[in-house]
Design an enzyme around this catalytic site. Structure first.
Site, PDB file in Angstrom:
ATOM      1  N   TYR A 150       0.838  -1.206   0.000  1.00 56.71           N
ATOM      2  CA  TYR A 150       0.000   0.000   0.000  1.00 56.71           C
ATOM      3  C   TYR A 150       0.876   1.261   0.000  1.00 56.71           C
ATOM      4  CZ  TYR A 150      -3.851   3.094   1.488  1.00 56.71           C
ATOM      5  OH  TYR A 150      -4.791   4.092   1.575  1.00 56.71           O
ATOM      6  N   VAL A 151       1.883   1.268   0.862  1.00 57.05           N
ATOM      7  CA  VAL A 151       2.788   2.421   0.944  1.00 57.05           C
ATOM      8  C   VAL A 151       3.471   2.649  -0.405  1.00 57.05           C
ATOM      9  CG1 VAL A 151       4.990   3.175   1.957  1.00 57.05           C
ATOM     10  CG2 VAL A 151       3.150   2.351   3.453  1.00 57.05           C
TER      11      VAL A 151
HETATM   12  N1  LIG Z   1      -9.901   5.064   5.004  1.00 54.14           N
HETATM   13  C1  LIG Z   1      -8.708   5.580   5.222  1.00 54.14           C
HETATM   14  O1  LIG Z   1      -8.244   5.670   6.371  1.00 54.14           O
HETATM   15  C2  LIG Z   1      -7.874   6.084   4.070  1.00 54.14           C
HETATM   16  C3  LIG Z   1      -6.720   6.804   4.377  1.00 54.14           C
HETATM   17  C4  LIG Z   1      -5.936   7.288   3.330  1.00 54.14           C
HETATM   18  C5  LIG Z   1      -6.310   7.064   2.019  1.00 54.14           C
HETATM   19  N2  LIG Z   1      -7.434   6.355   1.746  1.00 54.14           N
HETATM   20  C6  LIG Z   1      -7.755   6.142   0.329  1.00 54.14           C
HETATM   21  O2  LIG Z   1      -9.042   6.646   0.066  1.00 54.14           O
HETATM   22  C7  LIG Z   1      -9.632   5.922  -1.012  1.00 54.14           C
HETATM   23  C8  LIG Z   1     -11.018   5.435  -0.587  1.00 54.14           C
HETATM   24  O3  LIG Z   1     -10.878   4.587   0.540  1.00 54.14           O
HETATM   25  P1  LIG Z   1     -12.081   4.199   1.508  1.00 54.14           P
HETATM   26  O4  LIG Z   1     -11.504   4.131   2.864  1.00 54.14           O
HETATM   27  O5  LIG Z   1     -13.255   5.033   1.235  1.00 54.14           O
HETATM   28  O6  LIG Z   1     -12.298   2.680   1.005  1.00 54.14           O
HETATM   29  P2  LIG Z   1     -13.628   1.799   0.899  1.00 54.14           P
HETATM   30  O7  LIG Z   1     -13.134   0.392   0.838  1.00 54.14           O
HETATM   31  O8  LIG Z   1     -14.585   2.172   1.945  1.00 54.14           O
HETATM   32  O9  LIG Z   1     -14.207   2.214  -0.530  1.00 54.14           O
HETATM   33  C9  LIG Z   1     -13.461   1.967  -1.692  1.00 54.14           C
HETATM   34  C10 LIG Z   1     -14.378   1.915  -2.901  1.00 54.14           C
HETATM   35  O10 LIG Z   1     -13.565   1.637  -4.057  1.00 54.14           O
HETATM   36  C11 LIG Z   1     -14.180   0.612  -4.828  1.00 54.14           C
HETATM   37  N3  LIG Z   1     -13.146  -0.124  -5.567  1.00 54.14           N
HETATM   38  C12 LIG Z   1     -12.194  -0.932  -5.048  1.00 54.14           C
HETATM   39  N4  LIG Z   1     -11.467  -1.456  -6.031  1.00 54.14           N
HETATM   40  C13 LIG Z   1     -11.957  -0.955  -7.195  1.00 54.14           C
HETATM   41  C14 LIG Z   1     -11.618  -1.137  -8.561  1.00 54.14           C
HETATM   42  N5  LIG Z   1     -10.633  -1.968  -8.924  1.00 54.14           N
HETATM   43  N6  LIG Z   1     -12.327  -0.479  -9.490  1.00 54.14           N
HETATM   44  C15 LIG Z   1     -13.359   0.339  -9.137  1.00 54.14           C
HETATM   45  N7  LIG Z   1     -13.724   0.546  -7.864  1.00 54.14           N
HETATM   46  C16 LIG Z   1     -13.031  -0.105  -6.910  1.00 54.14           C
HETATM   47  C17 LIG Z   1     -14.890  -0.259  -3.792  1.00 54.14           C
HETATM   48  O11 LIG Z   1     -15.923  -1.059  -4.397  1.00 54.14           O
HETATM   49  C18 LIG Z   1     -15.423   0.785  -2.824  1.00 54.14           C
HETATM   50  O12 LIG Z   1     -16.691   1.267  -3.226  1.00 54.14           O
HETATM   51  C19 LIG Z   1      -8.660   4.796  -1.334  1.00 54.14           C
HETATM   52  O13 LIG Z   1      -7.848   5.165  -2.418  1.00 54.14           O
HETATM   53  C20 LIG Z   1      -7.825   4.693  -0.079  1.00 54.14           C
HETATM   54  O14 LIG Z   1      -6.551   4.137  -0.308  1.00 54.14           O
HETATM   55  C21 LIG Z   1      -8.225   5.859   2.735  1.00 54.14           C
END
Ligand SMILES: NC(=O)c1ccc[n+]([C@@H]2O[C@H](COP(=O)([O-])OP(=O)(O)OC[C@H]3O[C@@H](n4cnc5c(N)ncnc54)[C@H](O)[C@@H]3O)[C@@H](O)[C@H]2O)c1
Length: 254
Positions: A150-151
């Site tokens: 991930y990092v």
């Molecule tokens: N939650 C956190 O603490 C956090 C922190 C930093 C960054 N992020 C980033 O924020 C973004 C959203 O994360 P989240 O926490 O809302 O995650 P989540 O898992 O709640 O939602 C992610 C969404 O992306 C969709 N998805 C996954 N793979 C996919 C693909 N191959 N094609 C199309 N859609 C796809 C999933 O179906 C889901 O609806 C991500 O990029 C994540 O890395 C999250």
């Protein structure tokens, strides 16, 4: 004077069915943008005129090209892209499985590149200005135990942000990233369960540990991220490009 009004703008949000992506979709709609929600598992039905659900895997080139066609058929143009779709896997570096590494890099890094590429081509064809916002992470700036793939993938996103910003500046396409910290979504829940197993801790202990690391004293909400994304999608950020803004409650300051 300071309202964000995106009437007549068309936005594409990947991973927009849940979590941070869903909050961004809601905020964009609140500002009157037309929104295409691109997700592996779209959660809504296409019953509203200005909201369009598209099923696609952002790491699949054919899916992404078809998604672009569908957006153009429906809305005729694109002004804003939010590359939000992402996944996380957890393991100690010595144990990372090849398929986990590949999947994480494919969705988080290649997915950003593929979606940005087709939409940059479209924006250039339109000859209009545009906004691209990548949802990176503070994991794109720091190292975290158990999060090797991930990092690496989120460092790649920040690198891509800088190159895209340089190459698209002449077209008045602003490309910026945001770096959320600990945000309460289903991804974070899954990480606490999995990380807890690997570290021999329960989910609640990790939740408390998370909150204790944040100078502002609480973990983030999807809306905390969405509001900054709205700024980057609006004309208020017209003179910013190639930046990676932290939304971490003060946890990351570099
Ligand atoms: N939650 C956190 O603490 C956090 C922190 C930093 C960054 N992020 C980033 O924020 C973004 C959203 O994360 P989240 O926490 O809302 O995650 P989540 O898992 O709640 O939602 C992610 C969404 O992306 C969709 N998805 C996954 N793979 C996919 C693909 N191959 N094609 C199309 N859609 C796809 C999933 O179906 C889901 O609806 C991500 O990029 C994540 O890395 C999250």
């Amino acid at each position: 004077m300071f309202t964000i009004d995106l009437t007549d703008k068309v936005a594409v949000v990947t991973g927009g069915a849940n979590g941070i992506g869903k909050a961004i979709v809601d905020a964009l709609r609140h500002s009157h943008a037309k929104v295409a929600v691109v997700d592996l598992h779209p959660s809504g039905r296409n019953t509203e005129r200005d909201l369009f659900y598209i099923q696609a895997d952002v790491s699949n080139k054919e899916n992404v090209e078809k998604m672009m066609e569908q957006v153009i058929n429906r809305f005729g143009k694109v002004d804003i892209l939010v590359n939000n779709a992402g996944i996380s896997t957890m393991d100690y570096l010595v144990d990372i499985k090849e398929e986990d590494w590949d999947k994480t890099m494919d969705v988080n890094a290649k997915g950003v590149q593929l979606c940005s590429q087709v939409i940059a081509q479209q924006m250039k064809k339109q000859g209009t200005s545009g906004k691209m916002i990548h949802i990176a992470s503070q994991a794109g700036k720091n190292g975290y135990r158990l999060m090797g793939s991930y990092v690496a993938s989120k460092h790649a996103v920040i690198g891509l942000t800088k190159v895209m910003a340089l190459e698209l500046a002449q077209d008045q396409i602003n490309v910026n990233a945001v770096c959320p910290g600990i945000i309460e979504t289903s991804m974070k829940h899954r990480e606490r369960v999995l990380g807890g197993k690997l570290r021999g801790l329960d989910e609640e202990a990790i939740r408390q540990e998370d909150a204790s690391q944040v100078p502002l004293g609480r973990t983030g909400t999807p809306e905390d991220v969405a509001y900054v994304v709205m700024f980057l999608a609006s004309p208020f950020s017209d003179y910013m490009t190639g930046q990676a803004l932290n939304i971490t409650g003060g946890m990351t300051m570099n």
